[in-house]
Scaffold this motif. Sequence first.
Motif: not given
Length: 564
Positions: A49-52, A220-224, A249-251
Amino acid sequence: MSTIKKQINQSIWKELMLHFDTVKHPEFSIANIAELMRQAIINGTPYTILTGAGCSKSAGIPLAGGLVEEMNSQFDVQLSNLTEKDRSNYNKCMNALTHQERRQLLQNHIKEANINWAHIGLAALMNKGYTQRVLTFNFDNILMRACGLIGLYPSIYDFTNADVNLQNLIIDPSIIYLHGQSYGFRQLNDENETKNHANSMTNFIAQTLNTSPVIVAGYSGFNDGFFEQINKHYCGEQRLFWIGYEKEVPEHLQNFFKKYKNHAHYIGGQDADDFFISLMQNLDCLPDFFTNHAQHTIRILDEVIDFPMPNTDDGINIMSDLRQQMVELGKQILSFTAILNNLMIEGKYSEVIEAVERKYSQIFVDNDTSDIDEEIKYVYSWAQVNQANKDWLGLKNKDFDINDNKIQSIFRRFEKAELLQPDMYEVYLKWGVLLSTLATLKSSVELYNESSEKYSKAININSNRIEAYNNLGANLSRLADLKHDESYINLAIENLLISENIDPTHVYNLACAYVRLSKFEEAKTKLVVCKENQTLPPKNYLLNDPDLEILRQETWFNDFISDL
């Protein structure tokens, strides 16, 4: 019941997806995920499990936006070289602070943080072996504290100071801090640091994705840089579930999920606490700390050696009396209220309902509830609302009649909840949502009117919350279509303006109403407010909402949604 206790219980009892706005089911339900986790244990490949940050928000740790506001307030001098635009960028602001200043920013939040249910759920899953490894981007110690609460002590690794090439030496169950710990020597905050670190973990990430199924939550995985590695190394060898707060699903993730549509699945509209509570309930792994306090305490005390007597090899078991007290406590029959609370925590809403109706059977016949304890009334009403939600989500066929027995059974649940808690805002709000959903499916004026009546009752109970005003405004807009009477739009705007006065950030429905009155500049202003505050619906919704059809012909609108 105290206000504080009510707030705590609502966070515990709130059923996942507590809404009635759709009968569309996600590709995988949480019950499906739970079954796959059972299978994974049998196959010897428990989930990673990966948590943010989203997993720690309810515990009191701010998200990036909240930290940006604090940095601008507390470190104004340190940020003085940044442009106005950069001062709203998390990575830019963090990069302007020294490592000590970053620690200072985070420490107070971490010291004050509570243990939330997302982390209790994670600890419970780890305790029963459904996951053996949690990777986290967070700096806080909330998961460690949750594990300690239930008597579990996993291995702890800080990958900012570890040799990631020695990953085979990791002893599970384990918690791996990917970006450092709050009290560690290093915390990786800015974009360059995290990207370089992600590149250094490329082999570890590849092995993780290809040797165990994965759940991603609160990230979020955004710009990461880490998501770049996921995108690079994931190949569908193992199943991946991405639990997101956004419904669609985010773009920035869409291409990934299109590419691996059979093996990687986005489960949207999820709150981290709700998700892990529901998963824990489906796997029946709620820690006995909550349901069998005495036995839990005895098990802990059994690990403590006898107290050593000075100048002798003998010891004295000074805690034997405490153990015996716990044994006697464990033999006592729980109060009826305690039993109901335990059932609620376990998600056994139908058992709560049956227990209350069995104990107070005559009261339900006479419709006189004065002899029922207020806390029992409250628990029972929440159980009915949550069970109604479960029943509704179980209806897979849209083509049903309003007089269908299953629909009428759901209505009766709300009627019984109303009987015991006639002043409960949530009862009327959720009842209204169900009715308006059915009204939309059946294009029924009568059902819209009934729904509006429920929203009005909710407003009479609590006029300081926006949901009922917003939903009532939406109802009135639909009635304008069905009855071909634009006066309903003015009534809608009246309610939506009240909602705006309470919360000026959630004004999408108001924007749509303005479009209906050809007040396009006012509509544009409200849409901009929504975009700035991230309260717009998903892009696909904006492209299909009939209220915005005329705006989709405008260049400014297409530019407006182009970067969503």
